[in-house]
Design a protein around this motif. Sequence first.
Motif, PDB file in Angstrom:
ATOM      1  N   ILE A 228       0.838  -1.198   0.000  1.00  0.00           N
ATOM      2  CA  ILE A 228       0.000   0.000   0.000  1.00  0.00           C
ATOM      3  C   ILE A 228       0.872   1.246   0.000  1.00  0.00           C
ATOM      4  O   ILE A 228       1.849   1.324   0.749  1.00  0.00           O
ATOM      5  CB  ILE A 228      -0.921   0.032   1.238  1.00  0.00           C
ATOM      6  N   ALA A 229       0.507   2.224  -0.822  1.00  0.00           N
ATOM      7  CA  ALA A 229       1.221   3.500  -0.839  1.00  0.00           C
ATOM      8  C   ALA A 229       0.196   4.638  -0.798  1.00  0.00           C
ATOM      9  O   ALA A 229      -0.463   4.916  -1.805  1.00  0.00           O
ATOM     10  CB  ALA A 229       2.093   3.614  -2.084  1.00  0.00           C
ATOM     11  N   PRO A 230       0.008   5.285   0.359  1.00  0.00           N
ATOM     12  CA  PRO A 230      -0.893   6.449   0.426  1.00  0.00           C
ATOM     13  C   PRO A 230      -0.346   7.607  -0.405  1.00  0.00           C
ATOM     14  O   PRO A 230       0.867   7.773  -0.561  1.00  0.00           O
ATOM     15  CB  PRO A 230      -0.897   6.802   1.920  1.00  0.00           C
ATOM     16  N   HIS A 231      -1.252   8.409  -0.971  1.00  0.00           N
ATOM     17  CA  HIS A 231      -0.837   9.621  -1.682  1.00  0.00           C
ATOM     18  C   HIS A 231      -1.893  10.703  -1.493  1.00  0.00           C
ATOM     19  O   HIS A 231      -2.882  10.499  -0.783  1.00  0.00           O
ATOM     20  CB  HIS A 231      -0.554   9.333  -3.157  1.00  0.00           C
ATOM     21  N   ASP A 232      -1.711  11.852  -2.111  1.00  0.00           N
ATOM     22  CA  ASP A 232      -2.544  13.024  -1.840  1.00  0.00           C
ATOM     23  C   ASP A 232      -4.014  12.820  -2.180  1.00  0.00           C
ATOM     24  O   ASP A 232      -4.884  13.491  -1.620  1.00  0.00           O
ATOM     25  CB  ASP A 232      -2.025  14.239  -2.628  1.00  0.00           C
ATOM     26  N   ALA A 233      -4.309  11.907  -3.129  1.00  0.00           N
ATOM     27  CA  ALA A 233      -5.700  11.699  -3.547  1.00  0.00           C
ATOM     28  C   ALA A 233      -6.297  10.410  -3.013  1.00  0.00           C
ATOM     29  O   ALA A 233      -7.512  10.230  -3.080  1.00  0.00           O
ATOM     30  CB  ALA A 233      -5.803  11.719  -5.074  1.00  0.00           C
ATOM     31  N   ALA A 388     -13.983  10.545   7.934  1.00  0.00           N
ATOM     32  CA  ALA A 388     -15.357  10.880   8.317  1.00  0.00           C
ATOM     33  C   ALA A 388     -15.426  11.306   9.782  1.00  0.00           C
ATOM     34  O   ALA A 388     -16.144  12.263  10.131  1.00  0.00           O
ATOM     35  CB  ALA A 388     -16.280   9.684   8.070  1.00  0.00           C
ATOM     36  N   ARG A 389     -14.686  10.651  10.637  1.00  0.00           N
ATOM     37  CA  ARG A 389     -14.674  11.027  12.062  1.00  0.00           C
ATOM     38  C   ARG A 389     -13.955  12.353  12.265  1.00  0.00           C
ATOM     39  O   ARG A 389     -14.348  13.167  13.112  1.00  0.00           O
ATOM     40  CB  ARG A 389     -14.044   9.909  12.881  1.00  0.00           C
ATOM     41  N   ALA A 390     -12.912  12.577  11.487  1.00  0.00           N
ATOM     42  CA  ALA A 390     -12.224  13.871  11.574  1.00  0.00           C
ATOM     43  C   ALA A 390     -13.149  15.002  11.136  1.00  0.00           C
ATOM     44  O   ALA A 390     -13.145  16.090  11.732  1.00  0.00           O
ATOM     45  CB  ALA A 390     -10.965  13.853  10.717  1.00  0.00           C
ATOM     46  N   LEU A 391     -13.957  14.759  10.112  1.00  0.00           N
ATOM     47  CA  LEU A 391     -14.908  15.776   9.663  1.00  0.00           C
ATOM     48  C   LEU A 391     -15.921  16.095  10.753  1.00  0.00           C
ATOM     49  O   LEU A 391     -16.305  17.259  10.939  1.00  0.00           O
ATOM     50  CB  LEU A 391     -15.610  15.309   8.389  1.00  0.00           C
ATOM     51  N   PRO A 397     -11.633  17.047   4.881  1.00  0.00           N
ATOM     52  CA  PRO A 397     -10.776  16.037   4.242  1.00  0.00           C
ATOM     53  C   PRO A 397      -9.729  16.698   3.357  1.00  0.00           C
ATOM     54  O   PRO A 397     -10.067  17.483   2.460  1.00  0.00           O
ATOM     55  CB  PRO A 397     -11.770  15.216   3.407  1.00  0.00           C
ATOM     56  N   PRO A 398      -8.454  16.438   3.569  1.00  0.00           N
ATOM     57  CA  PRO A 398      -7.411  17.125   2.799  1.00  0.00           C
ATOM     58  C   PRO A 398      -7.457  16.803   1.311  1.00  0.00           C
ATOM     59  O   PRO A 398      -7.043  17.626   0.488  1.00  0.00           O
ATOM     60  CB  PRO A 398      -6.112  16.630   3.441  1.00  0.00           C
ATOM     61  N   GLN A 399      -7.971  15.627   0.936  1.00  0.00           N
ATOM     62  CA  GLN A 399      -8.012  15.263  -0.485  1.00  0.00           C
ATOM     63  C   GLN A 399      -8.888  16.220  -1.285  1.00  0.00           C
ATOM     64  O   GLN A 399      -8.656  16.431  -2.487  1.00  0.00           O
ATOM     65  CB  GLN A 399      -8.534  13.828  -0.658  1.00  0.00           C
ATOM     66  N   ALA A 401      -8.887  19.295  -1.128  1.00  0.00           N
ATOM     67  CA  ALA A 401      -8.061  20.445  -1.502  1.00  0.00           C
ATOM     68  C   ALA A 401      -6.943  20.055  -2.465  1.00  0.00           C
ATOM     69  O   ALA A 401      -6.131  20.903  -2.840  1.00  0.00           O
ATOM     70  CB  ALA A 401      -7.456  21.075  -0.250  1.00  0.00           C
ATOM     71  N   HIS A 402      -6.908  18.779  -2.871  1.00  0.00           N
ATOM     72  CA  HIS A 402      -5.858  18.296  -3.771  1.00  0.00           C
ATOM     73  C   HIS A 402      -6.463  17.666  -5.016  1.00  0.00           C
ATOM     74  O   HIS A 402      -5.988  16.623  -5.493  1.00  0.00           O
ATOM     75  CB  HIS A 402      -4.972  17.281  -3.046  1.00  0.00           C
ATOM     76  N   GLN A 403      -7.499  18.287  -5.571  1.00  0.00           N
ATOM     77  CA  GLN A 403      -8.127  17.713  -6.749  1.00  0.00           C
ATOM     78  C   GLN A 403      -7.171  17.662  -7.940  1.00  0.00           C
ATOM     79  O   GLN A 403      -7.362  16.881  -8.873  1.00  0.00           O
ATOM     80  CB  GLN A 403      -9.385  18.516  -7.105  1.00  0.00           C
ATOM     81  N   ASP A 404      -6.126  18.492  -7.925  1.00  0.00           N
ATOM     82  CA  ASP A 404      -5.129  18.464  -8.994  1.00  0.00           C
ATOM     83  C   ASP A 404      -4.225  17.240  -8.905  1.00  0.00           C
ATOM     84  O   ASP A 404      -3.464  16.957  -9.837  1.00  0.00           O
ATOM     85  CB  ASP A 404      -4.273  19.729  -8.960  1.00  0.00           C
ATOM     86  N   ARG A 405      -4.315  16.470  -7.834  1.00  0.00           N
ATOM     87  CA  ARG A 405      -3.485  15.275  -7.665  1.00  0.00           C
ATOM     88  C   ARG A 405      -4.232  13.991  -8.022  1.00  0.00           C
ATOM     89  O   ARG A 405      -3.746  12.888  -7.757  1.00  0.00           O
ATOM     90  CB  ARG A 405      -2.970  15.184  -6.218  1.00  0.00           C
ATOM     91  N   TYR A 406      -5.417  14.124  -8.632  1.00  0.00           N
ATOM     92  CA  TYR A 406      -6.218  12.963  -9.003  1.00  0.00           C
ATOM     93  C   TYR A 406      -5.804  12.363 -10.348  1.00  0.00           C
ATOM     94  O   TYR A 406      -6.312  11.314 -10.742  1.00  0.00           O
ATOM     95  CB  TYR A 406      -7.696  13.327  -9.028  1.00  0.00           C
ATOM     96  N   ALA A 407      -4.914  13.025 -11.069  1.00  0.00           N
ATOM     97  CA  ALA A 407      -4.495  12.536 -12.387  1.00  0.00           C
ATOM     98  C   ALA A 407      -3.462  11.435 -12.222  1.00  0.00           C
ATOM     99  O   ALA A 407      -2.261  11.625 -12.478  1.00  0.00           O
ATOM    100  CB  ALA A 407      -3.947  13.686 -13.227  1.00  0.00           C
ATOM    101  N   VAL A 408      -3.918  10.271 -11.773  1.00  0.00           N
ATOM    102  CA  VAL A 408      -3.039   9.115 -11.582  1.00  0.00           C
ATOM    103  C   VAL A 408      -3.506   7.986 -12.493  1.00  0.00           C
ATOM    104  O   VAL A 408      -4.612   8.010 -13.029  1.00  0.00           O
ATOM    105  CB  VAL A 408      -3.037   8.641 -10.108  1.00  0.00           C
TER     106      VAL A 408
END
Length: 445
Positions: A228-233, A388-391, A397-399, A401-408
């Motif tokens: 598993i590798a987490p990333h911005d999106a 969801a609990r953080a919200l 959710p930080p993702q 604010a990173h819609q530009d990082r969805y191009a994977v």
Amino acid sequence: MLRAEDNKFLTESGPGTGMGELLRRFWIPVLLSKELPEADGEPKKIVVLGEELLAFRDSRGVVGVIDQYCPHRGANLWLGRNEECGIRCVYHGWKFDTDGRCVDMPTSYPDLNAKDLIRIKSYPVREWGEMIWAYMGPADVMPELPDLEMAMLPASHRYVSKKWQDCNWVQALEGSIDTAHFTFAHLSFDKEENEILDIKKHFVNPIARMSSDHMRWIAEDPRPVIKIAPHDAGLSIAGGRLTGSDNIYWRIAQFLMPFHAYAPSAMPGENIFGQTFVPVSDTNCWIYTYAWNPERPLTQAERDAYDRGNGVIAEVDDNYVPLRHKGNDYLIDRKLQKTRSYTGIKGVSEQDAAVQDSQGPIADRTREHLGPTDLGIMHFRKVVMDLARALQRGEAPPQAAHQDRYAVRSGACVTSKAKDLPAVMLERFGDVAGFVGRPKVAAAE
């Protein structure tokens, strides 16, 4: 396994629920663009995250998504006339535009301006990648549309459809990021009915574009090592299988917040498959399915194949209900199951739906016994539940604010055993997250 209260938290999507409020912080596909083909055409009833809504394309070609019911006496606006930039209720003539404003109220005295005091629920709408998207969250934190690669390409480079599914969206999505189940759910073989099956000798290719070597490795190694590798999106979820040499065959899926997933099988140059899982209620969902090629337009032969069902794309009727579905037992063929297929069901998408629907309308995760190949499922659940609990604590959710990082991209490759996942991702995609950025050939829309 999950506690019952955690399973409830994970799977509920209605207004005011923890997961439902998280989903509402992102843009949500609600229709295909071709379902509203003309200005002033027939409106469409839709249900999204438990909310009954109405979609229509007005005289300007602008799409509105509004409350399904007139606030006067509760008549359904689907019965209404779509005319002159608004939906007019056929009961008493109240008329509403795409922003939910009442623009005409024939039953009131003109000098009272009563219509200016009336507004019904409406959501911001965008058309993107041949889909109609709505944003159902707070207006002051509305994000940009996600940079999904397929949506940024010309329409000639993609195919977009959808299918109905009779189960909760979470178990459908979990199936899509489970890279281990291919060995059984989708593998085909060829044997006589009374012959003892040796899977290594008898397997055949259920997806013609996959090489026999890839299919052999899937057949011979049902226990891929999951990384598993987490990333911005979201998450890259990789499954590595032994090849009988010093190499590993990697199949790398992508999960993008909150409900997008990309299939793991594409080799360089091949078409890529993706899905977006949108809850209707807590017990059914629409799955938007798409294929794209960043390097070339799709051929007519490929489009025809997708119409007939291919990969994650189901063969559907005019209402986007799969021809093989829960109501007809997916047309399961028990003889075929003995001689050609583990499931006896035609179609990779339909095989997925059958096993996912069989878990029940909402899978009971208190009864699960997860193992090493379920690591991606565990990470997905932790990510969405933690967010969801953080919200609920006021943390966005930080993702979003990173819609530009969805191009994977997702995809497959064969690399040396000595390489770790970051090195594999760099070799396959040029980036440790699979990020490719905006395409050189931009969409015309």
